[in-house]
Design a protein around this motif. Structure first.
Motif, PDB file in Angstrom:
ATOM      1  N   ARG A 196       0.811  -1.213   0.000  1.00  0.00           N
ATOM      2  CA  ARG A 196       0.000   0.000   0.000  1.00  0.00           C
ATOM      3  C   ARG A 196       0.849   1.270   0.000  1.00  0.00           C
ATOM      4  N   ALA A 197       2.129   1.139   0.342  1.00  0.00           N
ATOM      5  CA  ALA A 197       2.978   2.314   0.494  1.00  0.00           C
ATOM      6  C   ALA A 197       3.372   2.942  -0.837  1.00  0.00           C
ATOM      7  N   GLY A 198       3.385   2.146  -1.912  1.00  0.00           N
ATOM      8  CA  GLY A 198       3.794   2.661  -3.208  1.00  0.00           C
ATOM      9  C   GLY A 198       5.306   2.844  -3.288  1.00  0.00           C
ATOM     10  N   TYR A 199       5.755   3.479  -4.385  1.00  0.00           N
ATOM     11  CA  TYR A 199       7.185   3.622  -4.631  1.00  0.00           C
ATOM     12  C   TYR A 199       7.806   4.804  -3.885  1.00  0.00           C
ATOM     13  N   GLY A 200       6.987   5.719  -3.415  1.00  0.00           N
ATOM     14  CA  GLY A 200       7.517   6.948  -2.834  1.00  0.00           C
ATOM     15  C   GLY A 200       8.478   6.715  -1.684  1.00  0.00           C
ATOM     16  N   SER A 201       8.086   5.863  -0.727  1.00  0.00           N
ATOM     17  CA  SER A 201       8.945   5.639   0.435  1.00  0.00           C
ATOM     18  C   SER A 201      10.230   4.918   0.045  1.00  0.00           C
ATOM     19  N   TRP A 202      10.135   4.003  -0.931  1.00  0.00           N
ATOM     20  CA  TRP A 202      11.334   3.304  -1.388  1.00  0.00           C
ATOM     21  C   TRP A 202      12.288   4.273  -2.086  1.00  0.00           C
ATOM     22  N   ASP A 203      11.726   5.144  -2.927  1.00  0.00           N
ATOM     23  CA  ASP A 203      12.567   6.121  -3.627  1.00  0.00           C
ATOM     24  C   ASP A 203      13.276   7.045  -2.644  1.00  0.00           C
ATOM     25  N   GLU A 204      12.562   7.438  -1.605  1.00  0.00           N
ATOM     26  CA  GLU A 204      13.176   8.302  -0.597  1.00  0.00           C
ATOM     27  C   GLU A 204      14.334   7.588   0.085  1.00  0.00           C
ATOM     28  N   THR A 205      14.113   6.309   0.430  1.00  0.00           N
ATOM     29  CA  THR A 205      15.176   5.541   1.086  1.00  0.00           C
ATOM     30  C   THR A 205      16.373   5.366   0.160  1.00  0.00           C
ATOM     31  N   ALA A 206      16.105   5.074  -1.118  1.00  0.00           N
ATOM     32  CA  ALA A 206      17.200   4.908  -2.073  1.00  0.00           C
ATOM     33  C   ALA A 206      17.975   6.217  -2.225  1.00  0.00           C
ATOM     34  N   ALA A 207      17.259   7.347  -2.252  1.00  0.00           N
ATOM     35  CA  ALA A 207      17.938   8.637  -2.364  1.00  0.00           C
ATOM     36  C   ALA A 207      18.832   8.893  -1.154  1.00  0.00           C
ATOM     37  N   ARG A 208      18.380   8.471   0.012  1.00  0.00           N
ATOM     38  CA  ARG A 208      19.188   8.629   1.220  1.00  0.00           C
ATOM     39  C   ARG A 208      20.470   7.807   1.128  1.00  0.00           C
ATOM     40  N   MET A 209      20.389   6.625   0.512  1.00  0.00           N
ATOM     41  CA  MET A 209      21.588   5.804   0.355  1.00  0.00           C
ATOM     42  C   MET A 209      22.550   6.420  -0.660  1.00  0.00           C
ATOM     43  N   VAL A 210      22.001   7.064  -1.683  1.00  0.00           N
ATOM     44  CA  VAL A 210      22.858   7.780  -2.633  1.00  0.00           C
ATOM     45  C   VAL A 210      23.569   8.926  -1.927  1.00  0.00           C
ATOM     46  N   ASP A 211      22.835   9.636  -1.078  1.00  0.00           N
ATOM     47  CA  ASP A 211      23.456  10.720  -0.304  1.00  0.00           C
ATOM     48  C   ASP A 211      24.571  10.188   0.589  1.00  0.00           C
ATOM     49  N   ALA A 212      24.407   8.941   1.061  1.00  0.00           N
ATOM     50  CA  ALA A 212      25.425   8.328   1.907  1.00  0.00           C
ATOM     51  C   ALA A 212      26.570   7.738   1.094  1.00  0.00           C
ATOM     52  N   VAL A 221      17.728  -1.296  -2.597  1.00  0.00           N
ATOM     53  CA  VAL A 221      16.464  -0.740  -2.117  1.00  0.00           C
ATOM     54  C   VAL A 221      15.484  -0.602  -3.278  1.00  0.00           C
ATOM     55  N   ARG A 222      15.975  -0.164  -4.429  1.00  0.00           N
ATOM     56  CA  ARG A 222      15.090  -0.040  -5.602  1.00  0.00           C
ATOM     57  C   ARG A 222      14.587  -1.409  -6.045  1.00  0.00           C
ATOM     58  N   GLU A 223      15.407  -2.443  -5.886  1.00  0.00           N
ATOM     59  CA  GLU A 223      14.941  -3.790  -6.209  1.00  0.00           C
ATOM     60  C   GLU A 223      13.819  -4.207  -5.269  1.00  0.00           C
ATOM     61  N   LEU A 224      13.917  -3.838  -3.990  1.00  0.00           N
ATOM     62  CA  LEU A 224      12.839  -4.142  -3.046  1.00  0.00           C
ATOM     63  C   LEU A 224      11.530  -3.496  -3.489  1.00  0.00           C
ATOM     64  N   ALA A 225      11.625  -2.287  -4.041  1.00  0.00           N
ATOM     65  CA  ALA A 225      10.420  -1.562  -4.440  1.00  0.00           C
ATOM     66  C   ALA A 225       9.635  -2.281  -5.522  1.00  0.00           C
ATOM     67  N   SER A 226      10.311  -3.116  -6.304  1.00  0.00           N
ATOM     68  CA  SER A 226       9.638  -3.800  -7.413  1.00  0.00           C
ATOM     69  C   SER A 226       8.951  -5.091  -6.989  1.00  0.00           C
ATOM     70  N   ILE A 227       9.125  -5.521  -5.743  1.00  0.00           N
ATOM     71  CA  ILE A 227       8.595  -6.817  -5.310  1.00  0.00           C
ATOM     72  C   ILE A 227       7.136  -6.764  -4.870  1.00  0.00           C
ATOM     73  N   PRO A 228       6.706  -5.805  -4.017  1.00  0.00           N
ATOM     74  CA  PRO A 228       5.314  -5.819  -3.538  1.00  0.00           C
ATOM     75  C   PRO A 228       4.306  -5.864  -4.681  1.00  0.00           C
ATOM     76  N   GLY A 229       3.366  -6.802  -4.583  1.00  0.00           N
ATOM     77  CA  GLY A 229       2.319  -6.938  -5.584  1.00  0.00           C
ATOM     78  C   GLY A 229       2.779  -7.485  -6.908  1.00  0.00           C
ATOM     79  N   SER A 230       3.974  -8.100  -6.954  1.00  0.00           N
ATOM     80  CA  SER A 230       4.539  -8.540  -8.238  1.00  0.00           C
ATOM     81  C   SER A 230       4.185  -9.981  -8.586  1.00  0.00           C
ATOM     82  N   GLY A 231       3.257 -10.572  -7.873  1.00  0.00           N
ATOM     83  CA  GLY A 231       2.888 -11.954  -8.176  1.00  0.00           C
ATOM     84  C   GLY A 231       2.641 -12.739  -6.912  1.00  0.00           C
ATOM     85  N   ALA A 232       2.352 -14.017  -7.111  1.00  0.00           N
ATOM     86  CA  ALA A 232       2.052 -14.874  -5.970  1.00  0.00           C
ATOM     87  C   ALA A 232       3.246 -14.966  -5.032  1.00  0.00           C
TER      88      ALA A 232
END
Length: 518
Positions: A196-212, A221-232
């Motif tokens: 239900r969270a969508g990509y926004g929170s994942w993108d924010e986290t990934a951006a924080r890792m880029v800053d680090a 982290v971006r790979e994690l974002a593609s998993i929710p709702g991606s199939g059984a």
């Protein structure tokens, strides 16, 4: 080193190193270039053509009064042309190579357009310059009191470099601690909430890792974002990937307690460049800090396992610089980065003597070309230096002892041995996505739709005896290369090189008997 290019006393060697048409087309940057090059593969527009000492050259008549000097160093290969095209190789280089490849190369071929001869001065000077560059040119830094070509200091201050590395390690450590807190929050709120969270929170986290300055963590982290709702069963897959990311975080935070080979692997996975003088070969870009290495695979001699060759762990006790005759198994270009602005070229090789696998990576920015192009099927007598890691695979190309020459069909193993090898290396590097292997005597089996009393099945590569099979990575299911593999097989066994991973097998090259990219 480019063999003995430029030695005018030696008999020209136009024969025996002639490329095939498939090898020429493999180095073309795109389909349009292949088509345009094919139109120039006729004698009409060419004059002053020749081949010898690892080079092919000629002058192509352009539109109007324009003419373009075209030369190819086939030992690189490398290309140079006087045309204004920003593609490498351009259509003129491709046309000349196709013209050369189409001739039989026999001494009695009086109709040959690209005949054996000594390179003219304009070609010899270019070859000589490339040879000096590869042999380690002294450069202006040795003549101007430690200044480089741009007037800066030729050598970096070791103390300053160490301080920069320490500051970056601190930033990555802070990023890893923040990522651990975010993973803990995800588990406390429940994995179902991730859908239900969508990509926004994942993108924010990934951006924080880029800053680090941890591009490897950002990519995962971006790979994690593609998993929710991606199939059984996506929650189980999300939990598995979160566990691997947690393991990587903890590994970096406790890196001083790890054995050095494993520590080097952890550093590369978070995105730190290898501790290696030739960590990356970049054409038109800055150092990419190992970001593209996050999904690269390690390798051992999997085929040797089937033949009784040693297949133990590869660690720091093994030679880092290895001379061998390296058979090129595959070459693949992939667009990465924002809007595909960075092209990554991966070249897989295997040593004839050592049986070791190797992967060469290079990067090119927009309008730039990769300096190294090695079509499948060539054999390169050269030094390769392995980057450090628990299972070294990535290499830097060193000295070459002879021009590249055609090779044969590689030996391979069965599907069970491929799976066993992948499972074995996961003990040393649990973040490996895949493992390069050569499969021998396998039969491609197309996917089947469901039928009464029979569930659907995906693409497979089955051993010829029918006892075992590997599923093909479902992400490749719709690609034409699989049907091309079926057509080449004709229902019979074939040799296939590719990557075996947790998602399945990705076929990259087959042999018919010449190599065919899939």
């Amino acid at each position: 080193m480019l063999g003995t290019d430029g030695e005018q006393t030696r008999k020209p060697r136009a024969q025996g190193e002639r490329w095939t048409t498939d090898q020429v087309l493999a180095v073309a940057p795109d389909a349009a270039s292949r088509k345009a090059g094919g139109k120039l593969a006729t004698p009409g527009p060419w004059s002053g053509t020749g081949a010898g000492d690892g080079a092919v050259w000629g002058v192509c008549k352009g539109s109007g009064t324009a003419s373009y000097r075209t030369m190819i160093d086939t030992t690189g290969p490398a290309f140079k042309c006087g045309c204004p095209s920003r593609k490498f190789p351009c259509k003129h280089a491709l046309g000349l190579l196709l013209l050369w490849a189409g001739e039989d190369g026999s001494e009695g071929d009086t109709e040959a357009v690209v005949s054996a001869g000594e390179p003219p001065q304009w070609v010899a000077e270019w070859l000589s310059g490339r040879r000096e560059h590869r042999e380690g040119r002294p450069g202006k830094g040795d003549k101007d009191g430690g200044k480089d070509d741009k007037g800066g200091k030729g050598l970096a201050d070791p103390a300053a470099a160490r301080r920069r590395a320490e500051r970056r390690a601190q930033r990555i450590g802070a990023g890893a601690e923040e990522l651990e807190r975010r993973l803990a929050d995800l588990l406390r709120s429940g994995l179902a909430a991730a859908d239900r969270a969508g990509y926004g929170s994942w993108d924010e986290t990934a951006a924080r890792m880029v800053d680090a300055q941890a591009p490897g963590l950002a990519a995962r982290v971006r790979e994690l974002a593609s998993i929710p709702g991606s199939g059984a069963d996506w929650p189980s897959r999300l939990l598995e990937e979160c566990a691997l990311l947690h393991l990587l975080d903890e590994g970096f935070l406790g890196i001083e307690r790890l054995p050095e080979p494993l520590a080097a692997t952890v550093r590369s996975r978070v995105g730190l460049p290898a501790d290696h003088s030739g960590a990356a070969e970049v054409s038109g870009t800055a150092e990419v800090s190992g970001a593209a290495e996050v999904s690269s695979a390690g390798a051992v001699d999997v085929s040797g396992a089937a033949e009784g060759a040693p297949d133990g762990p590869v660690d720091g006790s093994r030679e880092r610089t290895v001379r061998d005759r390296w058979l090129v198994l595959a070459q693949q270009d992939r667009e990465e980065g924002p809007q595909g602005k960075l092209t990554t070229r991966r070249i897989w090789m295997r040593g004839e003597r050592t049986g070791r696998m190797a992967q060469h990576l290079s990067f090119a920015g927009p309008g730039r070309t990769h300096e190294l192009a090695l079509p499948p099927g060539l054999v390169l007598d050269a030094d390769l230096t392995y980057h450090p890691g628990a299972r070294p695979l990535r290499v830097t190309l060193g000295e070459r002892y002879a021009p590249a020459a055609p090779g044969g069909v590689p030996t391979g193993c069965g599907t069970d041995a491929a799976l066993a090898a992948y499972g074995d290396v996961l003990r040393d590097d649990p973040w490996l996505d895949s493992w390069p292997v050569v499969l021998a005597d396998v039969v491609p089996i197309p996917a089947r739709p469901p039928a009464p009393g029979r569930p659907a099945s995906g693409w497979q590569l089955a051993d010829v005896d029918g006892e075992s099979a590997l599923p093909v990575d479902p992400r490749r299911a719709g690609e034409a290369g699989l049907w091309q593999l079926v057509a080449i097989s004709g229902g019979g066994p074939v040799t296939v090189f590719g990557e075996c991973g947790h998602r399945g097998f990705v076929p990259l090259t087959t042999w018919d008997p010449a190599p065919v990219a899939l």
